[in-house]
Design a protein around this motif. Sequence first.
Motif, PDB file in Angstrom:
ATOM      1  N   THR A 148      -1.552  11.197  11.691  1.00  0.00           N
ATOM      2  CA  THR A 148      -1.523  10.802  13.101  1.00  0.00           C
ATOM      3  C   THR A 148      -0.085  10.910  13.629  1.00  0.00           C
ATOM      4  N   SER A 149       0.131  10.425  14.830  1.00  0.00           N
ATOM      5  CA  SER A 149       1.481  10.436  15.416  1.00  0.00           C
ATOM      6  C   SER A 149       1.925   9.023  15.791  1.00  0.00           C
ATOM      7  N   ASP A 150       1.338   8.024  15.156  1.00  0.00           N
ATOM      8  CA  ASP A 150       1.604   6.620  15.481  1.00  0.00           C
ATOM      9  C   ASP A 150       2.472   5.983  14.397  1.00  0.00           C
ATOM     10  N   LYS A 151       3.643   5.463  14.800  1.00  0.00           N
ATOM     11  CA  LYS A 151       4.545   4.860  13.816  1.00  0.00           C
ATOM     12  C   LYS A 151       3.912   3.656  13.122  1.00  0.00           C
ATOM     13  N   MET A 152       3.095   2.908  13.856  1.00  0.00           N
ATOM     14  CA  MET A 152       2.437   1.763  13.234  1.00  0.00           C
ATOM     15  C   MET A 152       1.476   2.214  12.135  1.00  0.00           C
ATOM     16  N   ASN A 153       0.858   3.356  12.333  1.00  0.00           N
ATOM     17  CA  ASN A 153       0.001   3.922  11.285  1.00  0.00           C
ATOM     18  C   ASN A 153       0.828   4.331  10.072  1.00  0.00           C
ATOM     19  N   PHE A 154       2.016   4.874  10.306  1.00  0.00           N
ATOM     20  CA  PHE A 154       2.884   5.274   9.195  1.00  0.00           C
ATOM     21  C   PHE A 154       3.304   4.047   8.381  1.00  0.00           C
ATOM     22  N   ARG A 155       3.570   2.964   9.083  1.00  0.00           N
ATOM     23  CA  ARG A 155       3.968   1.744   8.377  1.00  0.00           C
ATOM     24  C   ARG A 155       2.804   1.175   7.564  1.00  0.00           C
ATOM     25  N   LYS A 156       1.594   1.246   8.143  1.00  0.00           N
ATOM     26  CA  LYS A 156       0.408   0.801   7.402  1.00  0.00           C
ATOM     27  C   LYS A 156       0.205   1.682   6.180  1.00  0.00           C
ATOM     28  N   ALA A 157       0.409   2.984   6.345  1.00  0.00           N
ATOM     29  CA  ALA A 157       0.284   3.903   5.215  1.00  0.00           C
ATOM     30  C   ALA A 157       1.297   3.552   4.127  1.00  0.00           C
ATOM     31  N   PHE A 158       2.519   3.235   4.533  1.00  0.00           N
ATOM     32  CA  PHE A 158       3.549   2.869   3.555  1.00  0.00           C
ATOM     33  C   PHE A 158       3.140   1.624   2.779  1.00  0.00           C
ATOM     34  N   ASP A 159       2.620   0.623   3.471  1.00  0.00           N
ATOM     35  CA  ASP A 159       2.201  -0.614   2.796  1.00  0.00           C
ATOM     36  C   ASP A 159       1.059  -0.338   1.820  1.00  0.00           C
ATOM     37  N   ASP A 160       0.094   0.488   2.243  1.00  0.00           N
ATOM     38  CA  ASP A 160      -1.029   0.828   1.363  1.00  0.00           C
ATOM     39  C   ASP A 160      -0.544   1.585   0.124  1.00  0.00           C
ATOM     40  N   LEU A 161       0.375   2.516   0.337  1.00  0.00           N
ATOM     41  CA  LEU A 161       0.885   3.312  -0.786  1.00  0.00           C
ATOM     42  C   LEU A 161       1.736   2.453  -1.728  1.00  0.00           C
ATOM     43  N   SER A 162       2.482   1.498  -1.166  1.00  0.00           N
ATOM     44  CA  SER A 162       3.276   0.590  -2.006  1.00  0.00           C
ATOM     45  C   SER A 162       2.365  -0.242  -2.900  1.00  0.00           C
ATOM     46  N   TYR A 163       1.277  -0.728  -2.317  1.00  0.00           N
ATOM     47  CA  TYR A 163       0.308  -1.512  -3.091  1.00  0.00           C
ATOM     48  C   TYR A 163      -0.355  -0.630  -4.147  1.00  0.00           C
ATOM     49  N   LEU A 164      -0.699   0.599  -3.756  1.00  0.00           N
ATOM     50  CA  LEU A 164      -1.300   1.536  -4.708  1.00  0.00           C
ATOM     51  C   LEU A 164      -0.351   1.813  -5.867  1.00  0.00           C
ATOM     52  N   ASN A 165       0.914   2.002  -5.559  1.00  0.00           N
ATOM     53  CA  ASN A 165       1.898   2.272  -6.614  1.00  0.00           C
ATOM     54  C   ASN A 165       2.093   1.060  -7.522  1.00  0.00           C
ATOM     55  N   GLU A 166       1.840  -0.121  -6.984  1.00  0.00           N
ATOM     56  CA  GLU A 166       1.975  -1.351  -7.770  1.00  0.00           C
ATOM     57  C   GLU A 166       0.825  -1.500  -8.764  1.00  0.00           C
ATOM     58  N   ILE A 167      -0.406  -1.230  -8.306  1.00  0.00           N
ATOM     59  CA  ILE A 167      -1.564  -1.429  -9.192  1.00  0.00           C
ATOM     60  C   ILE A 167      -1.840  -0.209 -10.064  1.00  0.00           C
ATOM     61  N   ASN A 168      -1.369   0.965  -9.614  1.00  0.00           N
ATOM     62  CA  ASN A 168      -1.667   2.183 -10.355  1.00  0.00           C
ATOM     63  C   ASN A 168      -0.444   3.111 -10.301  1.00  0.00           C
ATOM     64  N   PRO A 169       0.610   2.765 -11.044  1.00  0.00           N
ATOM     65  CA  PRO A 169       1.857   3.549 -10.994  1.00  0.00           C
ATOM     66  C   PRO A 169       1.635   5.029 -11.330  1.00  0.00           C
ATOM     67  N   ASN A 170       2.423   5.882 -10.676  1.00  0.00           N
ATOM     68  CA  ASN A 170       2.402   7.333 -10.922  1.00  0.00           C
ATOM     69  C   ASN A 170       1.084   7.994 -10.531  1.00  0.00           C
ATOM     70  N   TYR A 171       0.370   7.372  -9.614  1.00  0.00           N
ATOM     71  CA  TYR A 171      -0.880   7.956  -9.133  1.00  0.00           C
ATOM     72  C   TYR A 171      -0.561   9.123  -8.198  1.00  0.00           C
ATOM     73  N   LYS A 172      -0.973  10.316  -8.592  1.00  0.00           N
ATOM     74  CA  LYS A 172      -0.769  11.537  -7.808  1.00  0.00           C
ATOM     75  C   LYS A 172       0.672  11.613  -7.284  1.00  0.00           C
ATOM     76  N   ASN A 173       0.828  11.946  -5.995  1.00  0.00           N
ATOM     77  CA  ASN A 173       2.174  12.095  -5.409  1.00  0.00           C
ATOM     78  C   ASN A 173       2.510  10.918  -4.499  1.00  0.00           C
ATOM     79  N   VAL A 174       2.123   9.721  -4.931  1.00  0.00           N
ATOM     80  CA  VAL A 174       2.286   8.522  -4.106  1.00  0.00           C
ATOM     81  C   VAL A 174       3.746   8.273  -3.734  1.00  0.00           C
ATOM     82  N   VAL A 175       4.663   8.445  -4.670  1.00  0.00           N
ATOM     83  CA  VAL A 175       6.074   8.136  -4.396  1.00  0.00           C
ATOM     84  C   VAL A 175       6.623   9.017  -3.269  1.00  0.00           C
ATOM     85  N   SER A 176       6.315  10.311  -3.307  1.00  0.00           N
ATOM     86  CA  SER A 176       6.811  11.203  -2.249  1.00  0.00           C
ATOM     87  C   SER A 176       6.141  10.889  -0.914  1.00  0.00           C
ATOM     88  N   LEU A 177       4.868  10.477  -0.953  1.00  0.00           N
ATOM     89  CA  LEU A 177       4.190  10.084   0.285  1.00  0.00           C
ATOM     90  C   LEU A 177       4.780   8.795   0.854  1.00  0.00           C
TER      91      LEU A 177
END
Length: 393
Positions: A148-177
């Motif tokens: 999308t083009s919404d900064k609030m969506n990007f921040r939500k994506a970051f929070d989701d990816l941070s949580y994903l990286n916490e419960i499942n480290p090294n999952y796909k390309n999460v760190v670069s995302l």
Amino acid sequence: MKKHYFIFAFLLLTACGVKQTQNLLSSGNYDEAINNSISNLRSNKDKKGNQDYVYLLEEAFAKAKERDLNAINLWEKEKNPNNFEKIYNTYIQLNNRQEKIKPLLPLRLLKEGRNAIFPFDNYNDAMVSSKNNLSDYLYANAKSLLSTSDKMNFRKAFDDLSYLNEINPNYKNVVSLMDEAHYKGTDYVFVNAKNETDKIIPIRLQNDLLDFNTYGLNNKWTVFHGNKEKGINYDYGMTIRFQNILVSPEQIKEKEFIKERQIKDGQKRLLDANGKEVIDNTGKVVMVDNMIKVTARIFESRQFKSSQIQAKVDYIDFRSNQLIQSFPLVSEFVFENIYATCKGDKRASDDNYYSYFDKRAIVFPSNEQMVYDTGEDLKIKLKELINRNSFRN
């Protein structure tokens, strides 16, 4: 008597603890009831006085397990991806609850002549499966938000990816995302200064004001730049508009005054009304403080110079090129040097005045230095203003 009192107090305390745990169980706070019971059983699980906690733990565990499994069954039937996190966390909860109880086993129920029953299950496969479902969902949702083009969506994506990286480290390309989401979700603020006065502003003051590395203001989602950097699309601007600079004339004010004081000056023999020495019960002459009156004529000089900066801070939305808000900003700096000399006995002055006798006249700071020193206070006030007023509502 004292022994009986302590026994009674202990029994009363124990009864209160059991009653509290029963209330937790009755109100559906099963895990709190479990924690209370485990805490009391951990020190001496075989003590007769702790039998109530064994019964309570057995019942609370059974009810908590039933509640959690029923909830998972319902969520799985709904087939709503938003339930994946709840399912995963509940399986973790089921497993952790068992692990808390295991070190206490076996727990004996003396009246029934049996061990308390805790039907444990192996949740490893369920935890892995639910974690994978949640990971897939979080990843897909984050990818969708990043498109999308919404900064609030990007921040939500970051929070989701941070949580994903916490419960499942090294999952796909999460760190670069995560890096991409953080960059896209960050607000970049360009800060500049404008001199709208008829005075020259010291260049080092402007440089210091725009050196935002020293402010400690950058946070997770807002970065300030005093110099534009290539490749960055700035979301907001902040302009510090210097509107007036006032510097007072150099002043020296002098005054003269007299101080008198009673002070201690050694000791003297105590005399009675007839002028005879007073003797104590050991035969010695009684000695008292010898108080004398001292006088000093003090000549005080006070050097004074002040400066003031009046400014406005404009918040600008670069996306709409609109002024968001303006804030007044006023800062002052005072130079003062007090020194004094005296004729007579300086002990007549107040104790906290002594330091002035050691001082002398000094060179007044230049106007440029005064303005710069005022700017140091301005930086502090600017930082407070930014902390109180965010760019986004």
